[in-house]
Each structure stands twice: as C-alpha cells, then as structure tokens.
Write a protein that holds these residues in place. Structure first.
Motif, mmCIF file in Angstrom:
data_model
loop_
_atom_site.group_PDB
_atom_site.id
_atom_site.type_symbol
_atom_site.label_atom_id
_atom_site.label_comp_id
_atom_site.label_asym_id
_atom_site.label_seq_id
_atom_site.Cartn_x
_atom_site.Cartn_y
_atom_site.Cartn_z
ATOM 1 N N GLN A 34 4.717 15.319 2.491
ATOM 2 C CA GLN A 34 4.750 13.951 2.217
ATOM 3 C C GLN A 34 3.781 13.390 3.431
ATOM 4 O OE1 GLN A 34 8.824 12.858 1.992
ATOM 5 N NE2 GLN A 34 8.723 12.890 -0.308
ATOM 6 N N LEU A 38 0.419 11.583 3.032
ATOM 7 C CA LEU A 38 0.297 10.107 3.087
ATOM 8 C C LEU A 38 -0.746 9.997 4.160
ATOM 9 C CD1 LEU A 38 1.642 7.235 2.984
ATOM 10 C CD2 LEU A 38 3.076 7.953 4.825
ATOM 11 N N LEU A 75 5.823 10.076 -3.026
ATOM 12 C CA LEU A 75 5.504 9.112 -2.244
ATOM 13 C C LEU A 75 5.418 7.670 -2.947
ATOM 14 C CD1 LEU A 75 2.530 10.523 -0.255
ATOM 15 C CD2 LEU A 75 4.913 9.923 0.510
ATOM 16 N N GLY A 94 3.797 1.963 3.574
ATOM 17 C CA GLY A 94 3.217 3.353 3.718
ATOM 18 C C GLY A 94 2.535 3.598 4.866
#
Length: 142
Positions: A34, A38, A75, A94
């Motif tokens: 992740q 990201l 996500l 995020g």
C-alpha cells in the motif's frame, strides 16, 4: 569477518530493512505494498490512469495484476486515494499518511546508512542497480 555478496545476502538485507520500515507503516495503518502504491500516486502530482498506478506496483513488487488491483482497492476503501473514470488521485488524507510514511522511511534510512562513506554508498548503489537491471532483463527474456 568475510562476507560474500550474493542473492542470499541481498535478500536478508532487504527483508531486515523492510521489517524495520513495516513497523512504522503498520503504525500508520499501511502495508508495504500500500505504501508503494500510495507513493506512486502521490508522486504523479495529479490524477493518473488506474492501469498506470497498478502497473507501477506490478513492476516494483513483481506481483500479479490481480494482487496490485486489490492493493488499489484497499487504498480506495481506506479513503487514501479516489478512483473514478479510470483515474486515481491521492486524497488529502492519503497525502498526509504518505508524507508521514516517507518521513519514517527517510529517518530509517538515515539511521541505517549514516556512518557509511559517500564512496561506499555510491559504489553500492551502482552495483545494486546493475544487478537489478540484469534481473529485470532476465525476467523480460522469459
């Protein structure tokens, strides 16, 4: 102590440093995969095609497309990125989480590499990049 540079040493080094990072990522609610995805979306500085985002994870972690798409879905579910009309954008939340993950990674790197000479680090980077390129070529050949 004599050390042999081989795949086992590279792997053990990778897993040891990754384990240190994963402790920090876990505290942020992220997995390693992740965090990589990201970061890729954050680095785009704007919406990117979903297939491009997923491809970065496939190429970076050598995972299959279904696994990478699953990470993207995680996500989205966590509201760290938004996905619509095949475009992926990092959310404000995020960006905050990614910024903290990047800071943690930088701090870990500073601790682990701090007393190594600039020349040793540069030589190591050149050797590892050469080996990585050769491995990528071998994967592409099959």
């Amino acid at each position: 102590m004599s050390v042999t540079l081989n795949g086992q040493l590279l792997g053990r080094t990778h897993y040891a440093t990754r384990a240190v990072l994963e402790r920090e990522l876990t505290a942020l609610g992220l997995t390693f995969a992740q965090s990589l995805l990201l970061t890729a979306v954050a680095a785009a500085h704007g919406p990117i095609p979903g297939d491009q985002a997923v491809r970065r994870l496939v190429d970076g972690l050598k995972v299959d497309l279904a696994t990478a798409r699953g990470v993207l879905a995680e996500l989205v579910d966590a509201a760290l990125v938004s996905a619509d009309a095949d475009r992926v954008t990092i959310t404000e939340r995020g960006r905050s989480v990614q910024s903290r993950a990047a800071a943690a990674g930088a701090a870990i790197g500073a601790r682990l590499w701090t007393d190594l000479s600039v020349d040793d680090v540069a030589a190591t980077a050149r050797v590892l990049e050469t080996v990585r390129q050769r491995a990528e070529a071998a994967l592409a050949a099959h």
